[in-house]
Enzyme design. Structure first.
Site, PDB file in Angstrom:
ATOM      1  N   ARG A 126      -9.457  -0.146   7.638  1.00  0.00           N
ATOM      2  CA  ARG A 126     -10.674   0.689   7.241  1.00  0.00           C
ATOM      3  C   ARG A 126     -10.778   1.745   8.265  1.00  0.00           C
ATOM      4  O   ARG A 126     -12.109   1.857   8.618  1.00  0.00           O
ATOM      5  CB  ARG A 126     -11.756  -0.506   7.191  1.00  0.00           C
ATOM      6  CG  ARG A 126     -12.102  -0.899   5.654  1.00  0.00           C
ATOM      7  CD  ARG A 126     -13.132  -1.642   5.480  1.00  0.00           C
ATOM      8  NE  ARG A 126     -13.524  -2.136   4.097  1.00  0.00           N
ATOM      9  CZ  ARG A 126     -14.232  -1.168   3.225  1.00  0.00           C
ATOM     10  NH1 ARG A 126     -14.694  -0.187   3.614  1.00  0.00           N
ATOM     11  NH2 ARG A 126     -14.311  -1.891   2.191  1.00  0.00           N
ATOM     12  N   CYS A 127      -9.839   2.303   8.660  1.00  0.00           N
ATOM     13  CA  CYS A 127     -10.030   3.472   9.644  1.00  0.00           C
ATOM     14  C   CYS A 127      -8.979   4.473   9.344  1.00  0.00           C
ATOM     15  O   CYS A 127      -7.920   3.687   9.088  1.00  0.00           O
ATOM     16  CB  CYS A 127     -10.728   3.100  11.140  1.00  0.00           C
ATOM     17  SG  CYS A 127      -9.159   2.649  11.844  1.00  0.00           S
ATOM     18  N   GLN A 174       0.891  -1.356  -0.063  1.00  0.00           N
ATOM     19  CA  GLN A 174      -0.227   0.028   0.131  1.00  0.00           C
ATOM     20  C   GLN A 174       0.803   1.288   0.000  1.00  0.00           C
ATOM     21  O   GLN A 174       0.204   2.434  -0.219  1.00  0.00           O
ATOM     22  CB  GLN A 174      -1.244  -0.053   1.235  1.00  0.00           C
ATOM     23  CG  GLN A 174      -2.016  -0.989   1.181  1.00  0.00           C
ATOM     24  CD  GLN A 174      -2.839  -1.076   2.414  1.00  0.00           C
ATOM     25  OE1 GLN A 174      -2.974  -2.106   3.070  1.00  0.00           O
ATOM     26  NE2 GLN A 174      -3.555  -0.150   2.745  1.00  0.00           N
ATOM     27  N   GLU A 195     -13.219   5.170   4.691  1.00  0.00           N
ATOM     28  CA  GLU A 195     -13.321   4.127   6.074  1.00  0.00           C
ATOM     29  C   GLU A 195     -14.494   4.423   7.001  1.00  0.00           C
ATOM     30  O   GLU A 195     -14.498   3.762   7.944  1.00  0.00           O
ATOM     31  CB  GLU A 195     -11.924   4.039   6.706  1.00  0.00           C
ATOM     32  CG  GLU A 195     -10.811   4.872   5.940  1.00  0.00           C
ATOM     33  CD  GLU A 195     -10.060   3.776   5.035  1.00  0.00           C
ATOM     34  OE1 GLU A 195     -10.536   2.423   5.050  1.00  0.00           O
ATOM     35  OE2 GLU A 195      -9.086   4.247   4.495  1.00  0.00           O
TER      36      GLU A 195
HETATM   37  O1  CDP Z   1      -7.101   6.646   0.795  1.00  0.00           O
HETATM   38  P1  CDP Z   1      -8.360   5.976   0.279  1.00  0.00           P
HETATM   39  O2  CDP Z   1      -8.196   5.924  -1.258  1.00  0.00           O
HETATM   40  O3  CDP Z   1      -8.560   4.539   0.780  1.00  0.00           O
HETATM   41  O4  CDP Z   1      -9.634   6.546   0.806  1.00  0.00           O
HETATM   42  P2  CDP Z   1     -10.288   7.987   0.301  1.00  0.00           P
HETATM   43  O5  CDP Z   1      -9.406   9.125  -0.171  1.00  0.00           O
HETATM   44  O6  CDP Z   1     -11.374   8.442   1.185  1.00  0.00           O
HETATM   45  O7  CDP Z   1     -10.959   7.766  -1.163  1.00  0.00           O
HETATM   46  C1  CDP Z   1     -11.598   6.408  -1.266  1.00  0.00           C
HETATM   47  C2  CDP Z   1     -12.179   6.601  -2.639  1.00  0.00           C
HETATM   48  O8  CDP Z   1     -13.518   7.494  -2.759  1.00  0.00           O
HETATM   49  C3  CDP Z   1     -11.171   7.045  -3.814  1.00  0.00           C
HETATM   50  O9  CDP Z   1     -11.466   6.371  -5.105  1.00  0.00           O
HETATM   51  C4  CDP Z   1     -11.676   8.686  -3.708  1.00  0.00           C
HETATM   52  O10 CDP Z   1     -11.183   9.254  -4.929  1.00  0.00           O
HETATM   53  C5  CDP Z   1     -13.285   8.569  -3.661  1.00  0.00           C
HETATM   54  N1  CDP Z   1     -13.758   9.753  -3.049  1.00  0.00           N
HETATM   55  C6  CDP Z   1     -14.653  10.730  -3.574  1.00  0.00           C
HETATM   56  O11 CDP Z   1     -15.026  10.354  -4.610  1.00  0.00           O
HETATM   57  N2  CDP Z   1     -14.884  11.789  -2.989  1.00  0.00           N
HETATM   58  C7  CDP Z   1     -14.563  11.904  -1.770  1.00  0.00           C
HETATM   59  N3  CDP Z   1     -15.046  13.130  -1.334  1.00  0.00           N
HETATM   60  C8  CDP Z   1     -13.846  11.197  -1.109  1.00  0.00           C
HETATM   61  C9  CDP Z   1     -13.150  10.071  -1.981  1.00  0.00           C
END
Ligand code: CDP
Length: 783
Positions: free
Chosen positions: A368-369, A221, A738
């Site tokens: 997941r958090c 990751q 998460e």
């Molecule tokens: O770090 P990780 O990618 O696990 O988590 P994240 O930044 O919270 O985003 C998870 C997925 O949701 C990604 O594909 C983000 O681009 C999308 N996302 C989104 O479309 N809009 C947001 N405000 C937050 C996340």
């Protein structure tokens, strides 16, 4: 834009996931798909005992087995100074055990063979003599003065205590408790859970004997951080290490730590001059790789008679297993647990966490958090539920009285957070409205009068995601910024290279949408590349919902840099001053004359063919973004359960989730993330835990013991949204990946306890199984 033109699918569009074409057709490219010429296969021998001295290891029969190329023990590694490796928390971890094993499943020896089955078979020919020692399973007992010492290898270590960490003002909190009308206490255990990603961990290490270049294909990751750690530990020059994370089948924090298997495979490849593949099986993944939670928590809330929170305190014993390999920022060894004040305006708070060694697998990952936020959120929401019961105030009303109000943002909490934005009441109101709360409360009273049990659970949560800023948050000294490199080609198509690395989140789609929003290039015309350290800019990786707040911000920033240059080129093409150019939706138009415009494609072509005097050719840039603060997504989850009086079986009648992650880049992907988290949250509340017997045997070694919810058990979810942008984020987005796992377990448990409250039952530890519910009801004489 004319009516026939396709709108730019930037923010807010549920663009179908670009990556799914290859995944759904079986064309993904995972570590185990890799076949290199001359590749060998490695299998690891693991300890059957949780605590024992190793008195002898005989590897001769294994070595003599046809097809076996090498057998590696801790002694062999020791000869190269590689028997121990540092963990992400600055501890040392045995790569292969030397004199002693400290958890069941610990790596003891490795067999490298021509074939994976030969490697596995030959493990049985290794003869290890173990002299059993008393296992230390309970972290409270581990702290007793006469407890057996687990880490005899550590100089100066005289007990099983790892560290003490505290945050807040102890005295002010004690004063608040001294003057409170009511103190409510919850003692709870958040059980050890395992991310259990679909794809287990593994690598193919390929050290070229001619050039010395080590290419390590790895389920990582955080490929850049892993490359640096490999360089520091193995003493290899960093430019000679290339980590490639191909497609990854789920991470959930499990693929953040560096595991012994990666190190042994790399050493084996280095010594044998051939590529070496190592891929764990399911049991190995469950018993030896990074777990999450395992927090024994006591929380107390001090309240006034009318239910206003006056103070909050908590004491935690954190079971870290045999090595302190928690993947936490270095300055906060209990992660972000101090978000334990949740969504509430708390005038005084104090928390303390003691981390302890036990004879269990190491871990402490952000499953997941964001780091330890799940534990913190569970504690405060359980306290709110119990306080509502004891004060006889409606649980929704109690929250309402204590929420941080919209006008208080940016809100400075007493434990040092600056919450960026939030509208907690709005999220709660929407959830209650969608649930039909008042009607359900009426029904609940009627049912109880008929001897039936039904409960309504609420959990309002605030996550804290998007680590860093780098000054306060680092992993092993590496500041938690992130990066994006964007190159627009002459035909107006682009490639975006990122320091983060998706494991299923859909970055190839959402990050392309950010470019679309900023430059007007359609998402399908933006190729997103991640996970290859030779070909992407340095970043800290994807975990703890940091990609969008940090990597997404870097993407917006680099696109804006390119837009500035594009504006200058457009001005040149349109023969006007730069200030006269207005940008919208991929078009650079003359102010006041919208028909005089150049598209981003015209501009991109000109960047390589027709530039203003003195301007460098090309349209590309890189941004390293260090955020000024975390982002604080929030929401409210509500659950309605019916409990069968005769069996204790509880069934979810309705589950409503309201999430606010600021501006949603791709609402469909956000929904998917939330559904995944809600399913996990249900599993944790209802069925899923890794436990240990008194001998330290892990119970949860396969999916018949470690229960994952299938579509059969998983309740239906109703998801809704509010949108409160993050004011400091370039596109107003907050992370979301998460939140559902953070908020929902408490909602389920609160629902069951809400039903049982009239019987005087105020706590049942997770997983809340039907037999526990039945036993509690039986004890109260209800069944
Ligand atoms: O770090 P990780 O990618 O696990 O988590 P994240 O930044 O919270 O985003 C998870 C997925 O949701 C990604 O594909 C983000 O681009 C999308 N996302 C989104 O479309 N809009 C947001 N405000 C937050 C996340």
């Amino acid at each position: 834009m004319s009516e026939t033109e396709t709108p730019i699918r930037g923010l807010g569009h549920s663009v179908r996931r670009k990556e799914d074409d290859r995944f759904l057709r079986g064309r993904g490219n995972y570590v185990d798909d890799l076949q290199l010429p001359g590749m060998l296969h490695m299998a690891l021998l693991r300890s059957p005992l949780a605590h024992a001295r190793i008195t002898a290891i005989d590897v001769e029969a294994a070595k003599a087995h046809p097809g076996v190329v090498a057998v590696v023990t801790g002694r062999d590694l020791d000869a190269h100074g590689l028997a121990w490796m540092p963990t992400l928390s600055g501890d040392t971890q045995a790569v292969l055990a030397l004199d002693k094993v400290v958890f069941q499943g610990q790596e003891v020896a490795a067999v490298v063979a021509e074939d994976p089955y030969v490697a596995s078979d030959a493990l049985e020919l290794i003869d290890v003599d173990y002299d059993p020692l008393p296992p230390v399973v309970d972290p409270h007992k581990a702290l007793e003065p006469d407890a057996p010492l687990i880490r005899e290898d550590k100089q100066g270590q005289t007990s099983n205590h790892i560290n003490h960490w505290e945050k807040g003002d102890r005295d002010a909190t004690e004063r608040a408790f001294a003057t409170a009308d009511k103190v409510v206490r919850v003692e709870t255990f958040y059980p050890r859970s395992h991310p259990a990603p679909l794809e287990t961990c593994g690598c193919v290490a390929d050290v070229d004997p001619a050039t010395g270049k080590a290419t390590i294909y790895m389920t990582s990751q955080a490929p850049h951080a892993h490359r640096t750690l490999f360089a520091l530990v193995a003493g290899l020059p960093e430019q000679n290490i290339r980590i490639v994370s191909p497609d990854i089948g789920g991470g959930f924090g499990n693929k953040v730590p560096i595991y012994p298997g990666y190190v042994v495979a790399t050493v084996a490849s280095l010594l044998l001059g051939r590529p070496v593949k190592w891929v764990e099986d399911r049991t190995e993944n469950l018993i030896s790789t990074g777990f999450a939670r395992d927090y024994h928590m006591t929380g107390e809330v001090a309240l006034s008679g009318d239910g206003k929170i006056m103070g909050l305190r908590s004491k935690v014993v954190a079971d870290h297993g045999a090595f302190n390999a928690a993947a936490q920022p270095t300055k906060t060894p209990a992660g972000l647990f101090h978000i334990f004040t949740g969504s509430y305006d708390v005038p005084a708070a104090f928390c303390e966490v003691d981390a302890v060694y036990t004879n269990k697998a190491p871990g402490g990952i952000a499953y997941r958090c964001s780091f330890r936020v799940t534990e913190a959120s569970f504690l405060i929401e359980r306290l709110m539920q119990k306080a509502a019961t004891e004060l006889d105030i409606d649980p929704a009303e109690l929250r309402r009285r204590n929420f941080i109000r919209p006008e208080q943002f940016p809100y400075h909490s007493v434990v040092g957070w600056v919450y960026d934005s939030g509208e907690y009441q709005r999220a709660l109101d929407l959830a209650l409205e969608q649930l039909g709360y008042q009607e359900l409360r009426r029904e609940q009273r009627e049912r109880f009068a008929r001897g039936e049990l039904m409960g309504i659970g609420i959990a309002s949560f605030t996550e804290v995601v998007g680590a860093g800023h780098g000054a306060d948050y680092d992993i092993a000294g590496l500041r938690m910024f992130d990066s994006a490199e964007l190159r627009v080609h002459p035909t107006g198509k682009a490639i975006l290279k990122l320091g983060v690395k998706a494991q299923g989140q859909g970055h190839e789609t959402t990050f392309a949408q950010i470019v679309a929003a900023e430059l007007g290039i359609q998402p399908e015309d933006v190729a997103v590349m991640e996970g290859d350290t030779d070909n992407t800019p340095y970043g800290l990786g994807t975990y703890a919902s940091r990609s969008t707040p940090v990597g997404g911000a870097a993407t917006a920033m680099v696109a804006r840099k390119l837009r500035e240059k594009a504006t200058r080129i457009a001005a040149h093409l349109l023969e006007v001053a730069e200030e006269d150019i207005e940008y919208a939706e991929g078009r650079f138009a003359v102010r006041g004359a919208p028909d005089r415009a150049k598209t981003i494609q015209d501009v991109a072509f000109a960047a390589y063919t027709n530039l203003p005097e003195g301007m460098e050719a090309g349209l590309e840039g890189v941004t390293y973004y260090d955020p000024p603060n975390m982002t604080f997504p929030f929401g409210t989850y509500c659950v309605v359960v019916d409990i069968d009086k005769g069996t204790g079986v509880w069934k979810v009648r309705k589950m409503v989730a309201v999430d606010d992650c600021g501006v949603r880049i791709n609402p469909m992907i956000v929904e998917g993330q939330i559904h995944g988290g809600l399913a996990e949250g249900f599993a944790i509340a209802a069925m899923q835990q890794i436990s240990f017997d008194e001998e330290g045997n892990c119970i949860g070694q396969n999916f018949t013991e470690y229960l994952l919810p299938t579509s059969w058990e998983t309740p239906k979810f109703e998801t809704h949204a509010t949108v409160t942008p993050s004011p400091h984020h370039p596109i107003g987005a907050k992370g979301v990946g998460e939140s559902a796992t953070v908020g929902s377990p408490a909602a389920y448990v609160n629902a069951v306890l809400d039903a049982l409250a009239p019987l005087g039952i105020t706590n049942i530890d997770m997983p809340v199984t039907s037999d526990k519910v039945w036993a509690a009801m039986h004890e109260k004489g209800f069944v």
